[in-house]
Write a protein that holds these residues in place. Structure first.
Motif, PDB file in Angstrom:
ATOM      1  N   MET A 226       0.824  -1.250   0.497  1.00 42.29           N
ATOM      2  CA  MET A 226      -0.057  -0.105   0.340  1.00 42.29           C
ATOM      3  C   MET A 226       1.374   1.158   0.066  1.00 42.29           C
ATOM      4  N   SER A 227       0.891   2.022  -1.455  1.00 40.14           N
ATOM      5  CA  SER A 227       1.624   3.502  -1.091  1.00 40.14           C
ATOM      6  C   SER A 227       0.629   4.390  -1.126  1.00 40.14           C
ATOM      7  N   GLY A 228       1.188   5.576  -0.384  1.00 42.99           N
ATOM      8  CA  GLY A 228      -0.138   6.964  -0.589  1.00 42.99           C
ATOM      9  C   GLY A 228      -0.853   7.540   0.175  1.00 42.99           C
ATOM     10  N   GLU A 229      -1.121   8.499   0.726  1.00 46.72           N
ATOM     11  CA  GLU A 229      -1.479   8.937   1.916  1.00 46.72           C
ATOM     12  C   GLU A 229      -3.255   8.170   2.271  1.00 46.72           C
ATOM     13  N   ASP A 267      -1.764   4.961  -4.256  1.00 45.59           N
ATOM     14  CA  ASP A 267      -2.385   7.175  -5.082  1.00 45.59           C
ATOM     15  C   ASP A 267      -1.932   6.596  -6.285  1.00 45.59           C
ATOM     16  N   ARG A 268      -3.348   7.333  -6.552  1.00 46.12           N
ATOM     17  CA  ARG A 268      -2.575   7.322  -8.594  1.00 46.12           C
ATOM     18  C   ARG A 268      -4.152   8.737  -8.911  1.00 46.12           C
ATOM     19  N   SER A 269      -4.242   8.962  -9.846  1.00 42.17           N
ATOM     20  CA  SER A 269      -4.813   9.854 -10.588  1.00 42.17           C
ATOM     21  C   SER A 269      -5.965   9.391 -11.086  1.00 42.17           C
ATOM     22  N   TYR A 270      -6.316   7.969 -10.873  1.00 41.64           N
ATOM     23  CA  TYR A 270      -7.197   7.208 -11.356  1.00 41.64           C
ATOM     24  C   TYR A 270      -7.790   5.945 -10.694  1.00 41.64           C
ATOM     25  N   GLY A 271      -9.033   6.113 -11.040  1.00 35.51           N
ATOM     26  CA  GLY A 271      -9.108   4.681 -10.738  1.00 35.51           C
ATOM     27  C   GLY A 271      -9.161   4.040 -11.403  1.00 35.51           C
ATOM     28  N   SER A 281      -3.400  -5.238  -8.816  1.00 32.03           N
ATOM     29  CA  SER A 281      -3.227  -4.330  -9.184  1.00 32.03           C
ATOM     30  C   SER A 281      -4.331  -3.228  -9.601  1.00 32.03           C
ATOM     31  N   ILE A 282      -3.690  -2.953  -7.877  1.00 33.39           N
ATOM     32  CA  ILE A 282      -5.164  -1.257  -8.160  1.00 33.39           C
ATOM     33  C   ILE A 282      -5.016  -0.116  -7.916  1.00 33.39           C
ATOM     34  N   SER A 283      -5.562   0.699  -8.545  1.00 39.39           N
ATOM     35  CA  SER A 283      -5.240   2.880  -8.300  1.00 39.39           C
ATOM     36  C   SER A 283      -6.405   2.988  -7.660  1.00 39.39           C
ATOM     37  N   LEU A 284      -6.199   3.803  -6.591  1.00 36.82           N
ATOM     38  CA  LEU A 284      -7.044   4.531  -5.552  1.00 36.82           C
ATOM     39  C   LEU A 284      -6.731   5.915  -5.773  1.00 36.82           C
ATOM     40  N   ASN A 285      -8.119   6.700  -6.195  1.00 33.15           N
ATOM     41  CA  ASN A 285      -8.074   8.017  -6.897  1.00 33.15           C
ATOM     42  C   ASN A 285      -8.250   8.493  -5.538  1.00 33.15           C
ATOM     43  N   PRO A 286      -7.972   9.947  -5.338  1.00 36.45           N
ATOM     44  CA  PRO A 286      -7.782  10.285  -3.645  1.00 36.45           C
ATOM     45  C   PRO A 286      -8.828  11.013  -3.439  1.00 36.45           C
ATOM     46  N   GLU A 287      -8.904  11.722  -5.175  1.00 36.60           N
ATOM     47  CA  GLU A 287     -10.667  12.979  -5.118  1.00 36.60           C
ATOM     48  C   GLU A 287     -12.020  11.877  -4.904  1.00 36.60           C
ATOM     49  N   THR A 288     -12.129  10.498  -4.923  1.00 41.95           N
ATOM     50  CA  THR A 288     -13.068   9.636  -4.923  1.00 41.95           C
ATOM     51  C   THR A 288     -13.886   9.574  -3.511  1.00 41.95           C
ATOM     52  N   LYS A 289     -12.482  10.499  -2.942  1.00 38.97           N
ATOM     53  CA  LYS A 289     -13.054  10.011  -1.028  1.00 38.97           C
ATOM     54  C   LYS A 289     -13.880  11.594  -0.999  1.00 38.97           C
ATOM     55  N   LYS A 290     -13.451  12.886  -2.035  1.00 35.37           N
ATOM     56  CA  LYS A 290     -14.707  13.899  -2.031  1.00 35.37           C
ATOM     57  C   LYS A 290     -15.261  13.468  -2.579  1.00 35.37           C
ATOM     58  N   GLU A 291     -15.369  12.596  -4.005  1.00 28.82           N
ATOM     59  CA  GLU A 291     -16.253  12.775  -4.772  1.00 28.82           C
ATOM     60  C   GLU A 291     -17.923  11.507  -4.311  1.00 28.82           C
ATOM     61  N   MET A 292     -17.223  10.505  -3.206  1.00 24.24           N
ATOM     62  CA  MET A 292     -18.361   9.214  -3.573  1.00 24.24           C
ATOM     63  C   MET A 292     -18.658   9.098  -2.103  1.00 24.24           C
ATOM     64  N   VAL A 293     -19.774   8.089  -1.642  1.00 26.23           N
ATOM     65  CA  VAL A 293     -20.313   8.094  -0.763  1.00 26.23           C
ATOM     66  C   VAL A 293     -19.263   7.176   0.460  1.00 26.23           C
ATOM     67  N   ILE A 294     -18.528   7.160   1.244  1.00 25.95           N
ATOM     68  CA  ILE A 294     -18.421   6.660   1.872  1.00 25.95           C
ATOM     69  C   ILE A 294     -18.716   5.303   2.976  1.00 25.95           C
ATOM     70  N   ASN A 295     -18.107   4.689   2.607  1.00 27.35           N
ATOM     71  CA  ASN A 295     -19.065   3.150   3.458  1.00 27.35           C
ATOM     72  C   ASN A 295     -17.520   2.680   3.846  1.00 27.35           C
ATOM     73  N   ASN A 296     -17.802   2.353   5.765  1.00 31.17           N
ATOM     74  CA  ASN A 296     -17.309   2.076   6.961  1.00 31.17           C
ATOM     75  C   ASN A 296     -16.130   2.239   6.334  1.00 31.17           C
ATOM     76  N   GLY A 297     -15.855   3.727   5.820  1.00 31.76           N
ATOM     77  CA  GLY A 297     -13.859   4.301   6.401  1.00 31.76           C
ATOM     78  C   GLY A 297     -13.952   4.225   4.156  1.00 31.76           C
ATOM     79  N   ASN A 300     -17.292   3.576  -2.317  1.00 36.01           N
ATOM     80  CA  ASN A 300     -18.322   2.362  -2.584  1.00 36.01           C
ATOM     81  C   ASN A 300     -17.501   1.704  -3.667  1.00 36.01           C
ATOM     82  N   ARG A 301     -16.549   2.474  -5.028  1.00 34.93           N
ATOM     83  CA  ARG A 301     -16.545   2.489  -6.060  1.00 34.93           C
ATOM     84  C   ARG A 301     -15.131   1.214  -5.922  1.00 34.93           C
ATOM     85  N   THR A 302     -14.696   1.503  -4.357  1.00 33.14           N
ATOM     86  CA  THR A 302     -12.857   0.910  -4.202  1.00 33.14           C
ATOM     87  C   THR A 302     -13.832  -0.394  -3.445  1.00 33.14           C
TER      88      THR A 302
END
Length: 506
Positions: A226-229, A267-271, A281-297, A300-302
């Motif tokens: 796991m890499s990135g904040e 952490d990446r610029s896209y998911g 290999s999975i990329s997570l876009n930190p922006e999704t935290k602002k844009e999407m529903v947070i479920n159990n931390g 949902n997309r992640t």
């Protein structure tokens, strides 16, 4: 033995990284000592220049050919070889061989006679810098972030004749480490063994200052990088969800999987995500935290993305599928939508990561997306000819085919059977390295398990350009679509309610 000599006799100052040219003496020692390792690789990465991997290897060519695992499906002008430079080859007598580049990341060794060769080359990590992006995304290739670098085996390794018992050693900066699915040698730092050439090509690793953890469930060991904040913030949640999906898939499909796997998240610029054998290999876009529903931390997309990619490892990747060459597009709907998307959505609601309402909202959203691509000509099977252009049909259309068929099966059998029975049957009947599974055999298995009506329905869903009757089949479960929402109808019979609650695994 070169592999051990490189570890013991050639330990270098980490600040002064060992270069490929510095391996000549040890390479000759392996020739004289006849190492028990078939092929051997050393990968050197400098912390000040992490986007350049220096690779040296000893291997046996396949005839007079060496190659990367490439069919140019990622759209690179010259395949993975696009980023290979300074390729040099010597025979077992130290004589330089002329190398002639061919299509699909292959090279012919002119005047090669026999025996092992000594290979050195460099690979530039620029796969994540392409505009437009690499076809299919760089999760299946390579990328760099602040914590280090991710490499897929197919984008880095040049191989020869298929073999077993391969040695890998990394020469890295002092504070770096490696997370991969290969077996680690306990008595040596950053050294690994790989069972066979195919496991080398279908692999991935992260090298850097990232966080590492491990999860073991039954016969499966999963190393997680796991890499990135953003990713680091969710690391505990990620591990808990992965553990849930592991247990769910293993029990649900009676998966025969016995493996050591790796999950690389950063952490990446896209998911997005990709599976390469036992590597995910999975990329997570930190922006999704602002844009999407947070479920159990987690978003949902992640959660869905992780469940989707893990399904591949537990199910489709454990089947011996007749998907080589031109046959590959025939199974995209089965692998991605019918398999991984349906598997992920059902896992999410049954492990209570998604609520019933979130599950139904997600299904309706994807049904509406799928409807926009229904044109009276395209079918699930033909959509696989261009998975990226027709991804909506491959993924969401495949999902609609699966859930619609499952509803039909439950109604026809009065809840005694369901779609999961098909995966369990296929995994038992067509395991990896056994008899090959074909489309015809999928339809035949459906008829054997559920009868002709269900089999005919599946054939129609996959081979007809008509819209898959999701809304019609949902009514069989007592579900009603009203005001852009799907809910369990107030008029649902007791039998329908039971069918629906059994689907939810309540």
């Amino acid at each position: 033995m070169l592999f051990l000599l490189l570890i013991i006799g050639c330990k270098t100052d980490k600040k002064q990284l060992q270069t490929p040219e510095g391996l000549k003496q040890e390479e000759y020692r392996i020739a004289n000592n006849k190492s028990t390792l078939s092929d051997e690789y050393v990968i050197a990465i400098n912390g000040e220049q992490p986007r350049l991997a220096k690779v040296t290897a000893i291997l046996h060519p396949d005839g007079n050919v060496i190659q990367m695992n490439e069919f140019n499906e990622h759209g690179l002008k010259n395949g993975w070889a696009t980023y290979v430079q300074n390729l040099q080859v010597k025979d077992n007598h130290g004589r330089a061989l002329k190398v002639i580049a061919k299509e699909n990341s292959q090279w012919i060794l002119q005047d090669y006679k026999e025996g092992f060769i000594k290979l050195s080359y460099q690979v530039r990590l620029e796969h994540d810098l392409l505009v437009p992006a690499i076809r299919g995304g760089d999760n299946g290739a390579a990328y760099a972030n602040d914590d280090g670098v991710m490499w897929a085996g197919r984008a880095l390794f040049i191989g020869g004749k298929p073999t077993t018992n391969i040695g890998i050693r990394f020469d890295l900066p002092e504070n770096w480490n490696v997370t991969t699915q290969w077996r680690k040698l306990t008595d040596a730092e950053n050294t690994f063994t790989v069972d066979k050439t195919n496991d080398l090509f279908y692999s991935a690793f992260f090298a850097g200052t990232h966080k590492q953890t491990e999860l073991t469930t039954g016969n499966i060991s999963l190393n997680i990088a796991m890499s990135g904040e953003f990713t680091d913030e969710m690391s505990t949640k990620i591990k808990k969800q992965v553990e849930k999906y592991f247990e769910y898939y293993g029990n649900r499909y009676k998966s025969p999987l016995k493996a050591q796997m790796v999950l690389i998240m950063g952490d990446r610029s896209y998911g997005g995500g990709e599976v390469m054998g036992k590597a995910i290999s999975i990329s997570l876009n930190p922006e999704t935290k602002k844009e999407m529903v947070i479920n159990n931390g987690m978003t949902n997309r992640t959660s869905r993305l992780i469940a989707h990619e893990l399904f591949h490892s537990f199910a489709f990747d454990q089947l011996e599928v007749d998907d080589s060459g031109e046959n590959a597009p025939l199974y995209e709907w089965f692998n991605e939508g019918f398999g991984a998307e349906y598997g992920a959505f059902s896992a999410l609601v049954r492990t209570e990561v998604f609520t019933e309402a979130e599950f139904l909202d997600g299904i309706i959203y994807r049904m509406k997306e799928y409807q926009t691509e229904v044109d009276g000509e395209l079918t699930l099977v033909t959509a696989g000819n261009d998975k990226f252009k027709y991804s909506t049909t491959v993924y969401w259309g495949g999902l609609m085919a699966a859930i619609s068929l499952d509803f039909l099966i439950r109604d026809e059998t009065n809840g005694k059977k369901n779609l999961d029975d098909l995966w369990t049957y296929l995994l038992r009947t067509y395991p990896k390295n056994g008899e090959a599974l074909t489309l015809t055999k999928i339809y035949d298995a459906t008829q054997r398990l559920y009868g002709k009506k269900i089999s005919d329905a599946l054939v129609n869903y996959t081979s007809s350009p008509n819209e898959i009757p999701f809304f019609e089949n949902a009514k069989l479960m007592g579900l009603s679509y009203e005001n852009k929402k799907m809910i369990l109808s107030k008029n649902a019979t007791e039998r329908q309610q039971k069918l629906w609650f059994d689907f939810l695994d309540k």
